[in-house]
Design a protein around this motif. Structure first.
Motif, PDB file in Angstrom:
ATOM      1  N   ASP A 158      13.855  21.909  -0.359  1.00 14.61           N
ATOM      2  CA  ASP A 158      13.151  22.850  -0.758  1.00 14.61           C
ATOM      3  C   ASP A 158      12.057  24.018  -0.830  1.00 14.61           C
ATOM      4  O   ASP A 158      11.309  22.936  -1.167  1.00 14.61           O
ATOM      5  CB  ASP A 158      13.496  22.234  -1.981  1.00 14.61           C
ATOM      6  N   HIS A 178      17.009  16.928   2.965  1.00 12.43           N
ATOM      7  CA  HIS A 178      17.600  16.305   1.965  1.00 12.43           C
ATOM      8  C   HIS A 178      18.997  17.025   1.634  1.00 12.43           C
ATOM      9  O   HIS A 178      19.360  18.302   1.860  1.00 12.43           O
ATOM     10  CB  HIS A 178      17.145  15.862   0.464  1.00 12.43           C
ATOM     11  N   HIS A 206      18.602  20.511   3.982  1.00  7.89           N
ATOM     12  CA  HIS A 206      17.739  21.384   3.513  1.00  7.89           C
ATOM     13  C   HIS A 206      15.993  21.673   2.895  1.00  7.89           C
ATOM     14  O   HIS A 206      16.518  19.945   2.384  1.00  7.89           O
ATOM     15  CB  HIS A 206      18.404  22.472   2.717  1.00  7.89           C
ATOM     16  N   ARG A 218      12.673  23.225 -11.154  1.00  5.93           N
ATOM     17  CA  ARG A 218      11.292  23.019 -10.296  1.00  5.93           C
ATOM     18  C   ARG A 218      10.372  25.055 -11.382  1.00  5.93           C
ATOM     19  O   ARG A 218      10.823  25.122 -12.070  1.00  5.93           O
ATOM     20  CB  ARG A 218      11.593  24.350  -9.014  1.00  5.93           C
TER      21      ARG A 218
HETATM   22 FE    FE Z   1      17.702  20.703  -2.683  1.00  6.92          FE
END
Ligand code: FE
Ligand code: MD6
Length: 215
Positions: free
Chosen positions: A135, A189, A133, A212
């Protein structure tokens, strides 16, 4: 691939895995015990749960969050929320020690002044995985993602900007911190299925914390 990486005595130091991606081996080890105590408290306030993808697949990693924003997935899509849909309460506050750990790791990797507002907590039992996926639900991709691995080791797949790009395989061990941003920020990743095992501190599980700046 250096097969010594799989030895019991985990490697130390830093490994560059991309133009703006680095593994800080053992960086979180001094905090590992206290991380686990905090994790217990957080889980009591916001239980781990298996979320479903918008396509209806149950994720094999159990997930929860802390910080001003938490990441969720359900039939309506992927997004950040201020409220935990399971409890109807705000996500628990991000522990100061975690915020500082993430900021220091980011600084080591060349990203000064990182102030995370979201921490995703993933728990993998043997067999659990995370499919490839990107991010990309965060507002400003100039900020890096800081990822802390605890417990059982796992193989991290680090792909390219296209899903079809062949991923590198990077083993991640208890205490390792992965920081990536910049040109690497949108690379695909994932995590290969976690192998059976018993970790002395965590037993049969791997915990991953990803920090994040989402908002
Ligand atoms: Fe991720
Ligand atoms: C994991 N990590 O390590 C899953 N994403 O369990 C991630 O998906 C991740 O480790 C962005 C940056 C670092 C990560």
């Amino acid at each position: 691939m250096n097969f010594d990486l799989f030895a019991d005595d985990t490697p130390k130091g830093r490994e560059t895995i991309g133009p703006s991606a680095v593994v800080l081996r053992g960086f979180a080890l001094p905090e590992a015990q206290s991380c686990l105590a905090l994790l217990k408290q957080l889980q009591a306030a916001a239980p781990l749960r298996h979320m479903s993808t918008p396509g209806g697949y149950r994720m094999s990693a159990a997930m929860t969050c802390c910080g001003a924003l938490g990441w969720i997935t359900d039939q309506h899509g992927y997004r950040y929320t201020t409220v935990d849909p399971l409890t109807g309460q705000a996500w628990p506050t991000m522990p100061d020690a975690w915020r500082i750990l993430a900021r220091e790791a980011a600084a080591q990797a060349g990203f000064a002044s990182f102030e995370p507002d979201a921490c995703l907590i993933n728990r993998y039992v043997p067999g659990a995985k995370m499919s490839l996926h990107q991010d990309k639900d965060e507002r400003d991709h100039r900020w890096p993602v800081v990822s802390v691995s605890l417990g059982l080791p796992a193989v991290f797949q680090f792909g390219g900007l296209k899903r079809s790009d062949k991923p590198l395989r990077v083993p991640l061990f208890h205490g390792d911190v992965l920081v990536w941003g910049g040109a690497d920020r949108l690379r695909f990743h994932g995590i290969l299925p976690v192998a059976e095992g018993e970790h002395p501190l965590l037993g049969a599980q791997r915990i991953n914390l990803t920090f994040r700046k989402a908002g």
